[in-house]
Design a protein around this motif. Structure first.
Motif, PDB file in Angstrom:
ATOM      1  N   GLU A  31       1.417   4.480 -23.798  1.00 56.77           N
ATOM      2  CA  GLU A  31       1.903   3.316 -24.868  1.00 56.77           C
ATOM      3  C   GLU A  31       0.749   2.482 -25.086  1.00 56.77           C
ATOM      4  OE1 GLU A  31       3.725  -1.261 -24.252  1.00 56.77           O
ATOM      5  OE2 GLU A  31       4.193   0.065 -22.675  1.00 56.77           O
ATOM      6  N   LYS A  32      -0.300   2.332 -23.886  1.00 59.43           N
ATOM      7  CA  LYS A  32      -1.478   1.595 -24.384  1.00 59.43           C
ATOM      8  C   LYS A  32      -2.448   2.399 -25.169  1.00 59.43           C
ATOM      9  CE  LYS A  32       0.135  -1.934 -22.114  1.00 59.43           C
ATOM     10  NZ  LYS A  32       0.827  -2.943 -22.798  1.00 59.43           N
ATOM     11  N   SER A  33      -2.299   3.631 -24.832  1.00 63.02           N
ATOM     12  CA  SER A  33      -3.074   4.693 -25.784  1.00 63.02           C
ATOM     13  C   SER A  33      -2.741   4.584 -27.373  1.00 63.02           C
ATOM     14  CB  SER A  33      -3.064   6.118 -25.130  1.00 63.02           C
ATOM     15  OG  SER A  33      -3.767   7.084 -25.940  1.00 63.02           O
ATOM     16  N   LEU A  34      -1.449   4.498 -27.588  1.00 64.09           N
ATOM     17  CA  LEU A  34      -0.904   4.601 -28.948  1.00 64.09           C
ATOM     18  C   LEU A  34      -1.261   3.172 -29.591  1.00 64.09           C
ATOM     19  CD1 LEU A  34       2.161   6.322 -28.415  1.00 64.09           C
ATOM     20  CD2 LEU A  34       0.577   7.157 -29.665  1.00 64.09           C
ATOM     21  N   LEU A  35      -1.159   2.373 -28.674  1.00 60.61           N
ATOM     22  CA  LEU A  35      -1.647   0.765 -29.367  1.00 60.61           C
ATOM     23  C   LEU A  35      -3.153   0.725 -29.539  1.00 60.61           C
ATOM     24  CD1 LEU A  35       0.407  -1.664 -27.010  1.00 60.61           C
ATOM     25  CD2 LEU A  35       0.356  -1.731 -29.539  1.00 60.61           C
ATOM     26  N   CYS A  36      -3.765   1.116 -28.612  1.00 57.12           N
ATOM     27  CA  CYS A  36      -5.301   1.249 -28.719  1.00 57.12           C
ATOM     28  C   CYS A  36      -5.780   2.192 -29.893  1.00 57.12           C
ATOM     29  CB  CYS A  36      -5.973   1.713 -27.519  1.00 57.12           C
ATOM     30  SG  CYS A  36      -6.012   0.708 -25.990  1.00 57.12           S
TER      31      CYS A  36
END
Length: 169
Positions: A31-36
């Motif tokens: 999730e955080k990777s996609l947001l980043c």
């Protein structure tokens, strides 16, 4: 053309699903990777997710979600070439070592080893690192925060419970 674009997006998302050996960590990092990625932040990690198998899923979401969210919030105000977050999770003897760092160029005030919030409304902020510290301490671990050489870093050491290491053998 739209159908092709949808397939391309699905493949990109599938390609960014992270596998660390820990389902909860995989979810939060994916999730955080996609947001980043969407915000021009480079998130890199070397993570042995099995080392944190003794932690509850909700604590893993909370700890890593908080750390990465805090870093992202700061980095969004920085030039694109300074936007990076690095995460490292490894076992060291009978401890799990967690290191999280991001670009940081500023001054921080500390209170009891934790940074004091830089946000205008301090009533509602500054609890992210405090809740992380309490969470780490609930596992008899320690958390250290420092900023130097244009890096903000969080180092966490948590003893791996004996029954968790015996099961792994």
């Amino acid at each position: 053309p739209n159908a092709l674009k949808e397939v391309e997006n699905s493949v990109m998302i599938y390609g960014s699903i992270i596998k660390t050996g820990n389902d909860a960590l995989d979810v939060v990092l994916t999730e955080k990777s996609l947001l980043c990625n969407k915000n021009g932040i480079v998130l890199t990690y070397i993570a042995d997710g099995e080392k944190i198998a003794f932690m509850s899923a909700s604590n893993i979401y909370s700890l890593f979600g908080n750390a990465i969210d805090n870093a992202m919030e700061y980095l969004l105000k920085q030039d694109i070439e300074k936007r990076f977050i690095r995460l490292h999770i490894k076992g060291v003897n009978n401890l799990v070592s967690i290191h999280i760092e991001n670009y940081f160029d500023g001054e921080l005030k500390y209170d009891k080893g934790l940074p004091v919030t830089t946000k205008k409304d301090s009533n509602f902020h500054g609890y992210g690192t405090l809740s992380m510290k309490k969470l780490v301490e609930s596992y008899d671990g320690e958390m250290f925060i420092k900023n130097q050489d244009h890096l903000f870093s969080i180092d966490i050491l948590i003893p791996i419970p004996e029954k968790a290491t015996k099961e792994a053998v």
